[in-house]
Scaffold this motif. Structure first.
Motif, short mmCIF file in Angstrom:
data_model
loop_
_atom_site.label_atom_id
_atom_site.label_comp_id
_atom_site.label_asym_id
_atom_site.label_seq_id
_atom_site.Cartn_x
_atom_site.Cartn_y
_atom_site.Cartn_z
N ARG A 26 0.85 -1.19 0.00
CA ARG A 26 0.00 0.00 0.00
C ARG A 26 0.88 1.24 0.00
O ARG A 26 1.84 1.33 0.78
N ALA A 27 0.55 2.21 -0.85
CA ALA A 27 1.38 3.40 -0.95
C ALA A 27 1.33 4.21 0.35
O ALA A 27 2.34 4.81 0.74
N ASP A 28 0.18 4.25 1.02
CA ASP A 28 0.08 5.03 2.25
C ASP A 28 0.96 4.43 3.35
O ASP A 28 1.65 5.16 4.08
N VAL A 29 0.99 3.11 3.45
CA VAL A 29 1.81 2.45 4.47
C VAL A 29 3.29 2.63 4.15
O VAL A 29 4.09 2.98 5.03
N ASP A 30 3.66 2.40 2.90
CA ASP A 30 5.07 2.48 2.52
C ASP A 30 5.63 3.89 2.70
O ASP A 30 6.71 4.08 3.26
N SER A 31 4.88 4.90 2.26
CA SER A 31 5.37 6.27 2.36
C SER A 31 5.40 6.75 3.81
O SER A 31 6.30 7.51 4.20
N TRP A 32 4.45 6.30 4.62
CA TRP A 32 4.41 6.73 6.02
C TRP A 32 5.60 6.18 6.80
O TRP A 32 6.30 6.93 7.49
N PHE A 33 5.88 4.89 6.69
CA PHE A 33 7.04 4.33 7.36
C PHE A 33 8.33 4.94 6.79
O PHE A 33 9.30 5.15 7.53
N GLY A 34 8.32 5.22 5.49
CA GLY A 34 9.50 5.82 4.88
C GLY A 34 9.81 7.19 5.44
O GLY A 34 10.96 7.49 5.78
N SER A 35 8.81 8.05 5.55
CA SER A 35 9.04 9.40 6.04
C SER A 35 9.23 9.44 7.55
O SER A 35 10.01 10.25 8.06
N MET A 36 8.55 8.56 8.27
CA MET A 36 8.59 8.60 9.72
C MET A 36 9.88 8.00 10.29
O MET A 36 10.43 8.50 11.29
N PHE A 37 10.40 6.94 9.65
CA PHE A 37 11.53 6.23 10.23
C PHE A 37 12.71 6.05 9.26
O PHE A 37 13.85 6.29 9.61
N GLU A 38 12.43 5.62 8.04
CA GLU A 38 13.53 5.28 7.13
C GLU A 38 14.32 6.50 6.69
O GLU A 38 15.53 6.39 6.41
N ALA A 39 13.69 7.65 6.63
CA ALA A 39 14.42 8.87 6.24
C ALA A 39 15.56 9.15 7.21
O ALA A 39 16.61 9.67 6.82
N ASP A 40 15.38 8.80 8.49
CA ASP A 40 16.46 8.95 9.47
C ASP A 40 17.37 7.73 9.46
O ASP A 40 18.60 7.87 9.60
N PHE A 41 16.81 6.55 9.29
CA PHE A 41 17.63 5.34 9.34
C PHE A 41 18.71 5.33 8.26
O PHE A 41 19.83 4.87 8.48
#
Length: 334
Positions: free
Chosen positions: A61-76
């Motif tokens: 799902r695009a909403d799930v993927d983008s949300w985890f991406g911006s919330m956590f992976e952008a820092d990881f």
């Protein structure tokens, strides 16, 4: 969606039909465990920002993927800078400065700074920092007379990042999608798959997706604290393991209460292990989490691979200790 994504979606829907015994509506999400009419996307198993990371992807799902991406992976993904950059290189690059936020301190007290873009107010101090490419012009938010005081002269500049929370969440998601990529819905619809997908990741998304970023991160610290012992870095990282999504290799780990899969996630030069329990029900999940919370944990491990329709497990085994600790340590570059 593009042709490759449409083909992957058809294969996943056929797999869901075979495993679940019912027809999917659009796509049965292995994180939210719902099938809804929403936008779908190609989701990389390992964030593609890591150099030389595996580029395999699945449907999500695009909403799930983008949300985890911006919330956590952008820092990881900032992990790729560890041990690679000097602080002056960060100061010389506006984008790295934005991401890594280097700090100046004077006698242990932080002093705000910014790049020179125009006239400098009299209450601030312009400074010129030597760099191999060209001098770096900065402004320190401290009066010039303060810099000239002889009794205050201990300056330091460094950047530091606490990657424990973004690393934990991102690696749990990568391990879950790794097993979904390899085994499909036979994993996702298993008790272990529902534990990691729904309980660990999906429940948190549903509770916090409408919150502000600061409130969601506060909730994340409370939610994921329970699962902190599922992830460990491999130090030093071995070159013998390419990552489970790449070579299909994981370790089947036996402990006093049951079994777990040790999934390997490679992010460029760094290698991590994520434990995914093999569960019968919620009670075995609780026993597994209690087991990991002990001061000393020992597993008997055997290399294993999923061969498309069966597991191949090596007869050779060995024991290893799983350290009980908080996430990966904060890293700091002087």
């Amino acid at each position: 969606m593009e042709a490759a994504a449409e083909k992957r979606l058809r294969l996943l829907n056929a797999d869901y039909r075979e495993v679940a015994g019912r027809e999917p509506q659009t796509f049965y999400c292995p994180i939210l465990y719902r099938d809804e009419e929403v936008e779908l996307c190609r989701a990389h198993i390992v964030n593609e920002s890591f150099p030389e990371s595996d580029r395999k992807w699945t449907i999500q799902r695009a909403d799930v993927d983008s949300w985890f991406g911006s919330m956590f992976e952008a820092d990881f993904v900032k992990l790729k800078y560890r041990e690679k950059l000097k602080v002056l290189d960060v100061l010389a690059d506006p984008e790295l400065t934005r991401q890594l936020r280097p700090k100046f301190t004077l006698d242990g007290e932080e002093v705000e700074h910014y790049a020179v873009t125009g006239p400098v107010p009299d209450r601030f101090s312009p400074v010129l920092v030597d760099h191999e490419s060209e001098p770096i012009e900065l402004v320190l938010k401290v009066p010039p007379e303060e810099l000239l005081k002889g009794e205050r002269k201990q300056w330091d500049v460094a950047f530091e990042q606490d990657l424990r929370l973004p690393a934990l969440v991102s690696l749990l998601k990568s391990a879950h999608l790794t097993l979904f990529q390899l085994v499909g819905y036979r994993y996702a619809l298993s008790a272990g798959g529902r534990f990691l997908g729904r309980k660990v990741l999906g429940d948190f998304f549903d509770r916090t997706v409408e919150l502000s970023r600061s409130d969601a991160l506060l909730e994340a610290r409370n939610h994921f604290k329970e699962f902190r012992n599922l992830v460990r870095p491999i130090v030093p990282p071995t070159t013998d393991l390419a990552g489970t999504v790449t070579d299909g290799l994981f370790h089947l780990c036996r402990y006093s209460g049951g079994l777990a899969k040790a999934v390997f996630v490679r992010t460029g030069e760094h290698l991590h292990t994520v434990l995914v329990p093999v569960l019968d029900n919620g009670e075995t999940a609780a026993r597994f989490m209690a087991f990991l919370d002990q001061s000393s944990v020992t597993f008997e491990a055997r290399p294993a691979r999923y061969m498309g329709d069966h597991w191949e497990v090596s007869p050779t085994s060995w024991e290893f200790e799983w350290p009980r600790a908080n996430f990966e340590r904060t890293w700091h570059r002087p």
